[in-house]
Design an enzyme around this catalytic site. Structure first.
Site, short mmCIF file in Angstrom:
data_model
loop_
_atom_site.label_atom_id
_atom_site.label_comp_id
_atom_site.label_asym_id
_atom_site.label_seq_id
_atom_site.Cartn_x
_atom_site.Cartn_y
_atom_site.Cartn_z
N PRO A 1 -5.55 -2.69 7.01
CA PRO A 1 -5.74 -2.16 8.37
C PRO A 1 -6.87 -2.88 9.12
CG PRO A 1 -5.55 -0.37 6.79
CD PRO A 1 -5.67 -1.63 5.99
N ARG B 1 -14.43 -0.64 9.32
CA ARG B 1 -14.33 0.57 8.49
C ARG B 1 -15.55 1.42 8.85
NH1 ARG B 1 -10.21 -1.71 7.59
NH2 ARG B 1 -9.06 -1.91 5.63
N SER C 1 -18.88 -1.80 -3.27
CA SER C 1 -19.28 -2.14 -4.64
C SER C 1 -19.20 -3.66 -4.84
CB SER C 1 -18.43 -1.38 -5.66
OG SER C 1 -17.08 -1.35 -5.27
N ASN D 1 -13.25 6.08 4.03
CA ASN D 1 -14.02 5.31 3.04
C ASN D 1 -15.36 5.95 2.70
OD1 ASN D 1 -12.16 3.57 4.55
ND2 ASN D 1 -12.88 1.97 3.18
N GLY E 1 -13.60 -11.05 8.80
CA GLY E 1 -14.66 -10.03 8.75
C GLY E 1 -14.73 -9.18 10.00
N GLN F 1 -12.42 -6.96 10.87
CA GLN F 1 -11.81 -5.64 10.65
C GLN F 1 -12.91 -4.60 10.47
OE1 GLN F 1 -11.97 -8.09 8.41
NE2 GLN F 1 -11.47 -7.48 6.33
N ARG G 1 0.81 -1.22 0.00
CA ARG G 1 0.00 0.00 0.00
C ARG G 1 0.85 1.27 0.00
NH1 ARG G 1 -5.76 -0.17 2.43
NH2 ARG G 1 -6.34 -2.31 2.01
N TYR H 1 0.64 4.26 -2.51
CA TYR H 1 -0.50 5.17 -2.29
C TYR H 1 -0.30 5.96 -0.99
CZ TYR H 1 -5.49 6.47 -1.84
OH TYR H 1 -6.69 7.14 -1.71
N ASP H 2 -0.04 5.22 0.11
CA ASP H 2 0.03 5.87 1.43
C ASP H 2 1.17 6.88 1.48
OD1 ASP H 2 -1.69 3.76 1.73
OD2 ASP H 2 -0.75 2.92 3.52
P1 NAD Z 1 -11.43 7.32 -8.75
O1 NAD Z 1 -10.41 6.31 -9.13
O2 NAD Z 1 -12.85 7.04 -9.08
O3 NAD Z 1 -11.08 8.75 -9.35
C1 NAD Z 1 -9.76 9.17 -9.57
C2 NAD Z 1 -9.75 9.93 -10.89
O4 NAD Z 1 -8.41 10.40 -11.13
C3 NAD Z 1 -10.11 9.05 -12.08
O5 NAD Z 1 -11.03 9.73 -12.90
C4 NAD Z 1 -8.77 8.83 -12.81
O6 NAD Z 1 -8.91 8.60 -14.19
C5 NAD Z 1 -8.05 10.12 -12.48
N1 NAD Z 1 -6.58 10.03 -12.52
C6 NAD Z 1 -5.78 9.07 -11.97
N2 NAD Z 1 -4.48 9.36 -12.22
C7 NAD Z 1 -4.47 10.53 -12.93
C8 NAD Z 1 -3.44 11.33 -13.46
N3 NAD Z 1 -2.15 11.01 -13.33
N4 NAD Z 1 -3.79 12.47 -14.13
C9 NAD Z 1 -5.10 12.81 -14.30
N5 NAD Z 1 -6.12 12.07 -13.81
C10 NAD Z 1 -5.80 10.95 -13.13
O7 NAD Z 1 -11.27 7.58 -7.18
P2 NAD Z 1 -12.17 8.41 -6.17
O8 NAD Z 1 -12.73 7.46 -5.19
O9 NAD Z 1 -13.05 9.35 -6.89
O10 NAD Z 1 -11.03 9.24 -5.41
C11 NAD Z 1 -10.76 10.59 -5.71
C12 NAD Z 1 -9.68 11.10 -4.77
O11 NAD Z 1 -10.10 10.98 -3.41
C13 NAD Z 1 -8.36 10.33 -4.89
O12 NAD Z 1 -7.29 11.25 -4.80
C14 NAD Z 1 -8.38 9.42 -3.68
O13 NAD Z 1 -7.08 9.14 -3.24
C15 NAD Z 1 -9.15 10.24 -2.67
N6 NAD Z 1 -9.82 9.38 -1.67
C16 NAD Z 1 -10.95 8.67 -1.99
C17 NAD Z 1 -11.54 7.86 -1.03
C18 NAD Z 1 -12.80 7.07 -1.30
O14 NAD Z 1 -13.29 6.38 -0.40
N7 NAD Z 1 -13.38 7.13 -2.46
C19 NAD Z 1 -10.97 7.76 0.25
C20 NAD Z 1 -9.81 8.48 0.51
C21 NAD Z 1 -9.25 9.31 -0.45
N1 UDP Z 2 -12.92 -6.45 1.69
C1 UDP Z 2 -13.60 -7.65 1.81
N2 UDP Z 2 -14.13 -8.19 0.67
C2 UDP Z 2 -14.06 -7.59 -0.54
C3 UDP Z 2 -13.38 -6.34 -0.64
C4 UDP Z 2 -12.82 -5.81 0.51
O1 UDP Z 2 -13.70 -8.24 2.89
O2 UDP Z 2 -14.58 -8.14 -1.52
C5 UDP Z 2 -12.35 -5.86 2.93
C6 UDP Z 2 -10.90 -5.43 2.80
O3 UDP Z 2 -10.03 -6.50 3.08
C7 UDP Z 2 -10.82 -4.32 3.83
C8 UDP Z 2 -12.22 -3.69 3.82
O4 UDP Z 2 -13.07 -4.67 3.22
O5 UDP Z 2 -10.58 -4.86 5.10
C9 UDP Z 2 -12.30 -2.39 3.04
O6 UDP Z 2 -11.70 -2.61 1.77
P1 UDP Z 2 -11.67 -1.50 0.62
O7 UDP Z 2 -10.79 -2.03 -0.47
O8 UDP Z 2 -13.04 -1.10 0.27
O9 UDP Z 2 -11.00 -0.22 1.30
P2 UDP Z 2 -9.70 0.01 2.22
O10 UDP Z 2 -9.07 -1.30 2.59
O11 UDP Z 2 -8.80 0.84 1.38
O12 UDP Z 2 -10.26 0.71 3.39
#
Ligand code: NAD
Ligand code: UDP
Ligand code: UDP
Length: 321
Positions: A278, A215, A193, A178, A211, A213, A146, A149-150
């Site tokens: 996590p 969120r 999803s 989330n 299960g 863990q 991770r 990203y992190d």
């Molecule tokens: P997403 O993957 O649906 O959207 C990300 C968008 O960024 C996509 O449209 C993708 O095509 C675009 N993208 C990726 N790399 C790119 C690049 N190099 N240049 C231009 N466009 C680029 O994800 P999301 O869930 O909509 O997340 C949006 C933001 O929020 C992200 O930065 C993500 O890290 C942050 N975030 C989301 C969540 C969540 O639960 N959805 C949680 C924490 C942080």
């Molecule tokens: N997870 C799960 N089944 C799935 C997808 C995810 O049990 O089909 C778990 C995953 O291991 C994590 C939690 O659900 O503990 C949330 O996962 P997600 O990928 O949605 O987000 P993140 O781990 O980044 O919080």
């Protein structure tokens, strides 16, 4: 809106899940919106209803490359957000967070604009403090799966705060927990999803690990409201601020709720827990409440019903085409 108050706003990642909802909200408020996206995980489907809006413009652009546009505000959301997508090309993920932040901060600096950064609860890693407050510095494995990203998001936060201190740039750093809702990518492996699609297709519901863990899940409309309120808040509040729903559920509880709401025949199937997953995650949102007067309003059950409706429609559409 009064035309003199109308802003021109750049949303990077505007074709993604959160970005497409944000573009819609900003347009509805009367602003001009430029969506910059390389369509790595985002889709045109998410923005089709806005394509013919006179105040909406799309640029196919990768934010690791410099961008020259003229805007008043920037929301930097571009970055793949689900583990499957961000681990597919980890080097590109880090580049998007780091080079992307440098370019968007450089753009903001030239324009004397204001910039919002979509950071993440992942900066806390596998936390030892619960619930997580903004002061907690996190527990991230810098060489784990991770980390792209992190650590990318952590470095982006560093850049934002150094531009704030060094160049007095107005910044807004949000740590998003989330979030779920319509426009989530059906194949990005995120738990909500995955479970909904599995339930609607009567396929096994895949719980990773036992299960236990946890969120906390925020409905997208609540989150987007917080983005806009945060951007409008005074410049002496740069964040970081946690945005998420503090109601915590185990993954097993979530699976049972989705089984109940969909009335599926699906059984539960246990699969191995991915590494660095996590064990607990829940935001402390006292700062957002105090500074923005914000807290989530949509209960998980109602948000899930709207999300189930969205995926039902997508599955029906896919079956017809
Ligand atoms: P997403 O993957 O649906 O959207 C990300 C968008 O960024 C996509 O449209 C993708 O095509 C675009 N993208 C990726 N790399 C790119 C690049 N190099 N240049 C231009 N466009 C680029 O994800 P999301 O869930 O909509 O997340 C949006 C933001 O929020 C992200 O930065 C993500 O890290 C942050 N975030 C989301 C969540 C969540 O639960 N959805 C949680 C924490 C942080
Ligand atoms: N997870 C799960 N089944 C799935 C997808 C995810 O049990 O089909 C778990 C995953 O291991 C994590 C939690 O659900 O503990 C949330 O996962 P997600 O990928 O949605 O987000 P993140 O781990 O980044 O919080
Ligand atoms: N940049 C950009 N658009 C602009 C201005 C700058 O994409 O309108 C990029 C540029 O490529 C630069 C980065 O932002 O590398 C950082 O800019 P800054 O002015 O902070 O520092 P520089 O590296 O130019 O000294």
């Amino acid at each position: 809106m009064n035309q003199f108050k109308r802003k021109r706003i750049l949303v990077t990642g505007g074709a993604g899940f959160l970005g497409s909802h944000l573009c819609r909200t900003l347009l509805d408020q009367g602003n001009e919106v430029i969506c910059a996206d390389n369509f790595y995980t985002g889709t045109k489907d998410n923005i089709i209803p806005m394509l013919y809006h006179p105040q909406f413009e799309v640029i196919r652009h990768d934010i690791t490359i410099p961008l020259y546009v003229e805007v008043d505000e920037i929301y930097n959301l571009a970055c793949p957000a689900s583990p499957i997508h961000y681990q597919f090309d980890p080097v590109q993920t880090t580049k998007t967070s780091v080079h992307g932040a440098i370019n968007m901060l450089g753009l903001t600096r030239r324009l004397k604009a204001k910039i919002f950064q979509a950071s993440t609860s992942e900066v806390y890693g596998d936390p030892h403090v619960h619930p997580q407050t903004e002061e907690y510095c996190g527990n991230v494995n810098p060489v784990g799966l991770r980390a792209c990203y992190d650590e990318g998001k952590r470095c982006a936060e560093t850049l934002f705060f150094d531009y704030y201190r060094q160049f007095q740039l107005p910044i807004k750093v949000a740590r998003i927990f989330n979030t779920y809702g319509p426009h989530m990518h059906p194949n990005d492996g995120r738990v909500i999803s995955n479970f909904i699609i599995q339930a609607l297709l009567n396929r096994p519901i895949t719980i990773f690990g036992d299960g236990s863990q946890t969120r906390s899940f925020c409905y997208v409309d609540d989150l987007i409201r917080a983005f806009v309120d945060f951007m409008a808040s005074p410049n002496d509040f740069p964040g970081p601020v946690n945005l998420g729903n503090p109601e915590e559920f185990t993954i097993a509880e979530l699976a049972h709720l989705i089984i109940e709401l969909t009335g599926t025949k699906s059984m539960i199937e246990y699969q191995p827990l991915p590494s660095d997953d996590p064990t607990q995650r829940c935001p402390d949102i006292r700062l957002a409440k105090e500074k923005l007067g914000w807290e989530p309003q949509v209960p998980l059950r109602s948000g899930l019903l709207k999300t189930i409706e969205y995926f039902e429609e997508r599955i029906r559409h896919a079956a017809l085409t």
